[in-house]
Design a protein around this motif. Sequence first.
Motif, PDB file in Angstrom:
ATOM      1  N   CYS A 195      -1.115  12.400   8.583  1.00  0.00           N
ATOM      2  CA  CYS A 195      -0.039  11.243   8.373  1.00  0.00           C
ATOM      3  C   CYS A 195       0.713  11.019   8.807  1.00  0.00           C
ATOM      4  N   ALA A 196       2.022  11.903   9.834  1.00  0.00           N
ATOM      5  CA  ALA A 196       2.526  11.280  10.358  1.00  0.00           C
ATOM      6  C   ALA A 196       2.465  10.485  10.997  1.00  0.00           C
ATOM      7  N   GLU A 197       0.367  11.483  12.488  1.00  0.00           N
ATOM      8  CA  GLU A 197      -0.160  10.071  12.746  1.00  0.00           C
ATOM      9  C   GLU A 197      -0.387   8.792  12.365  1.00  0.00           C
ATOM     10  N   LEU A 198      -0.851   8.822  11.182  1.00  0.00           N
ATOM     11  CA  LEU A 198      -1.515   7.601  10.449  1.00  0.00           C
ATOM     12  C   LEU A 198       0.067   6.452   9.920  1.00  0.00           C
ATOM     13  N   ALA A 199       0.999   7.646   9.959  1.00  0.00           N
ATOM     14  CA  ALA A 199       2.735   6.292   9.569  1.00  0.00           C
ATOM     15  C   ALA A 199       2.311   5.317  10.860  1.00  0.00           C
ATOM     16  N   SER A 200       2.550   5.638  11.535  1.00  0.00           N
ATOM     17  CA  SER A 200       2.632   4.868  13.617  1.00  0.00           C
ATOM     18  C   SER A 200       1.563   3.873  14.001  1.00  0.00           C
ATOM     19  N   GLU A 201       0.039   4.564  12.975  1.00  0.00           N
ATOM     20  CA  GLU A 201      -1.105   3.543  13.014  1.00  0.00           C
ATOM     21  C   GLU A 201      -0.954   2.734  12.089  1.00  0.00           C
ATOM     22  N   PHE A 202      -0.697   2.819  11.028  1.00  0.00           N
ATOM     23  CA  PHE A 202      -0.755   2.219  10.092  1.00  0.00           C
ATOM     24  C   PHE A 202       0.399   1.669   9.386  1.00  0.00           C
ATOM     25  N   PRO A 203       1.668   0.610  10.140  1.00  0.00           N
ATOM     26  CA  PRO A 203       3.271   0.389   9.133  1.00  0.00           C
ATOM     27  C   PRO A 203       3.114  -0.509   8.099  1.00  0.00           C
ATOM     28  N   SER A 204       2.252  -0.663   7.917  1.00  0.00           N
ATOM     29  CA  SER A 204       2.342  -1.312   6.521  1.00  0.00           C
ATOM     30  C   SER A 204       1.791  -0.729   5.500  1.00  0.00           C
ATOM     31  N   TRP A 205       1.934   0.412   5.927  1.00  0.00           N
ATOM     32  CA  TRP A 205       1.561   1.517   4.568  1.00  0.00           C
ATOM     33  C   TRP A 205       2.907   1.954   4.338  1.00  0.00           C
ATOM     34  N   ALA A 206       2.948   1.950   2.722  1.00  0.00           N
ATOM     35  CA  ALA A 206       4.255   3.220   2.558  1.00  0.00           C
ATOM     36  C   ALA A 206       4.255   4.555   2.468  1.00  0.00           C
ATOM     37  N   PHE A 207       4.429   5.521   3.372  1.00  0.00           N
ATOM     38  CA  PHE A 207       3.596   6.530   3.158  1.00  0.00           C
ATOM     39  C   PHE A 207       5.517   7.769   2.709  1.00  0.00           C
ATOM     40  N   VAL A 208       5.266   7.492   1.624  1.00  0.00           N
ATOM     41  CA  VAL A 208       6.258   8.435   0.475  1.00  0.00           C
ATOM     42  C   VAL A 208       7.261   9.238   1.102  1.00  0.00           C
ATOM     43  N   ASN A 209       5.851  10.372   2.057  1.00  0.00           N
ATOM     44  CA  ASN A 209       7.396  11.611   2.743  1.00  0.00           C
ATOM     45  C   ASN A 209       6.736  10.922   3.949  1.00  0.00           C
ATOM     46  N   VAL A 210       6.302   9.771   4.371  1.00  0.00           N
ATOM     47  CA  VAL A 210       7.431  10.397   5.970  1.00  0.00           C
ATOM     48  C   VAL A 210       7.739   9.198   6.138  1.00  0.00           C
ATOM     49  N   MET A 220      -0.473  -0.999  -6.752  1.00  0.00           N
ATOM     50  CA  MET A 220      -0.237  -1.468  -5.022  1.00  0.00           C
ATOM     51  C   MET A 220      -1.719  -0.756  -4.634  1.00  0.00           C
ATOM     52  N   GLU A 221      -2.867  -0.494  -3.868  1.00  0.00           N
ATOM     53  CA  GLU A 221      -3.546   0.154  -3.102  1.00  0.00           C
ATOM     54  C   GLU A 221      -3.010   1.426  -2.693  1.00  0.00           C
ATOM     55  N   SER A 222      -3.740   2.722  -2.777  1.00  0.00           N
ATOM     56  CA  SER A 222      -3.000   3.953  -2.717  1.00  0.00           C
ATOM     57  C   SER A 222      -4.025   4.883  -1.978  1.00  0.00           C
ATOM     58  N   PHE A 223      -3.715   5.703  -0.737  1.00  0.00           N
ATOM     59  CA  PHE A 223      -4.757   6.287   0.409  1.00  0.00           C
ATOM     60  C   PHE A 223      -3.629   7.620  -0.399  1.00  0.00           C
ATOM     61  N   VAL A 224      -4.239   8.565  -0.506  1.00  0.00           N
ATOM     62  CA  VAL A 224      -3.687  10.081  -0.936  1.00  0.00           C
ATOM     63  C   VAL A 224      -4.414  11.163   0.139  1.00  0.00           C
ATOM     64  N   PHE A 225      -3.838  11.683   1.487  1.00  0.00           N
ATOM     65  CA  PHE A 225      -4.313  12.681   1.933  1.00  0.00           C
ATOM     66  C   PHE A 225      -3.988  14.111   1.581  1.00  0.00           C
ATOM     67  N   THR A 269       0.729  -1.093   0.591  1.00  0.00           N
ATOM     68  CA  THR A 269      -0.047   0.275  -0.122  1.00  0.00           C
ATOM     69  C   THR A 269       0.907   1.373   0.471  1.00  0.00           C
ATOM     70  N   ALA A 270       0.215   2.277  -0.615  1.00  0.00           N
ATOM     71  CA  ALA A 270       1.156   3.191  -1.110  1.00  0.00           C
ATOM     72  C   ALA A 270       0.302   3.963  -0.771  1.00  0.00           C
ATOM     73  N   ALA A 271       0.644   5.530   0.259  1.00  0.00           N
ATOM     74  CA  ALA A 271       0.589   6.633   0.873  1.00  0.00           C
ATOM     75  C   ALA A 271       0.921   7.503   1.236  1.00  0.00           C
ATOM     76  N   CYS A 272      -0.171   8.598   0.942  1.00  0.00           N
ATOM     77  CA  CYS A 272       1.373  10.452   1.160  1.00  0.00           C
ATOM     78  C   CYS A 272       0.496  11.205   1.567  1.00  0.00           C
ATOM     79  N   ALA A 273       0.369  12.177   1.917  1.00  0.00           N
ATOM     80  CA  ALA A 273      -0.106  13.796   2.203  1.00  0.00           C
ATOM     81  C   ALA A 273       0.531  14.630   1.201  1.00  0.00           C
ATOM     82  N   SER A 274      -0.273  15.430   0.055  1.00  0.00           N
ATOM     83  CA  SER A 274      -0.051  16.028  -0.589  1.00  0.00           C
ATOM     84  C   SER A 274      -0.714  17.598  -1.303  1.00  0.00           C
TER      85      SER A 274
END
Length: 418
Positions: free
Chosen positions: A188-203, A149-154, A127-132
């Motif tokens: 997103c900084a908080e989510l990166a700890s909640e969901f360690p299986s997500w690759a937050f590209v900028n976290v 990959m699944e993606s979550f974009v905020f 899973t890919a994610a980002c704040a943008s």
Amino acid sequence: MGHVVGLRCRECGRAYPAEALHVCEFCFGPLEVAYDREGIRASVTRETIAAGPASMWRYADLLPVSAKSPVDLGTGMTPLILADRLAAELGLRQVWVKDDTRNPTGSFKDRVVGVALTKARELGFKTAACASTGNLANSVAAHAARAGMESFVFVPHDLEAVKLITTAVFGGNLVAVDGSYDDVNRLCAELASEFPSWAFVNVNIRPYYAEGSKTLAFEVAEQLGWQLPDHVVVPIASGSQLTKVDKGFRELVDFGLVEARDGVRISGAQAEGCTPVATALAEGSDHVRPVKPSGIAKSLAIGNPADGWYALEAVRRSGGAIAAVTDAEIIEGIRLLARTEGVFAETAGGVTVATLAKLASAGVIRPDERVVVYVTGNGLKTVEALADSVGPSATIPPTLQAVAGLIDAEGHMKAVKR
Ligand SMILES: [Zn+2]
């Protein structure tokens, strides 16, 4: 990947393995990729690079990923345009435009996302994610689609409509947040700890992600015949791009790929609506104070820039400057670049071109310097910003007589009211 030795804290120098880590657990400094510099010097040459693909992946040996199966849409080796007409208007001798509007999703973000998702896939993320602020959203959604990959974009809810549509079309999850980019980033900084299986590209993938911007420096040097420019103008949002352009030029010298000479002067561009780094430089301060952004340059609207201090340091050390420009100057910058060189930039590009003009007129950029201006996003993304300032020269009925009323005997447009 062969040349990466791990991650290292930028502040205290502690070493970490090359995993999904971004902050030093001892001093909270940012982590950065460390390379085997001797190994690179011994094996990477201009020739090995030239033998690579006509994309940013020709520099894979200088990036923290394997080039064997990159997540790629064809990013990089964008045109470096000799901008004689723009230079003449500004009283400069040699100006080049690095036209990064030509990347697959229309901005330089494809460089950083290509590296980030390639690394994320190597690390086993699905899973890919980002704040943008928009461009990153486009690029993460597109590259995730490409990689399956699944993606979550905020994103902040008030982004330009085009940037929402051109993200959503790729079929990932697009979440609009009722808040500013800095709010989204904190979430997103908080989510990166909640969901360690997500690759937050900028976290959590940020150390790898950020390295992709070095290719903006590598390409310019190679396109100038393996020479460094004298002065570059780079937009500042988080400050990461400017920091990595500086690092890219210094690595080329370090690795023996270009002649060492006087360093490249690095100047930064900010909009009046968001000037944390420009203000710190003007005040001679080491402290980048957060601001609440406003104005049309939404892709640069980061009030609390993660790499602001490092960008400030790079500008100071290199003898550059930072200008802040108004919304009206941004529009004029977009139009100046478009009418002189045929390149249509988004508002961030308008900021950069307006900064170039301002620094040239102040004599900070000297007429004899070889200047490169980084235009990092496509104008089609922010057409709303121009709605009130450009349009048809005239609207007429379909008759010869009507046209005759517009055109003089030499075939030029008469001065008409619009
Ligand atoms: Zn540390």
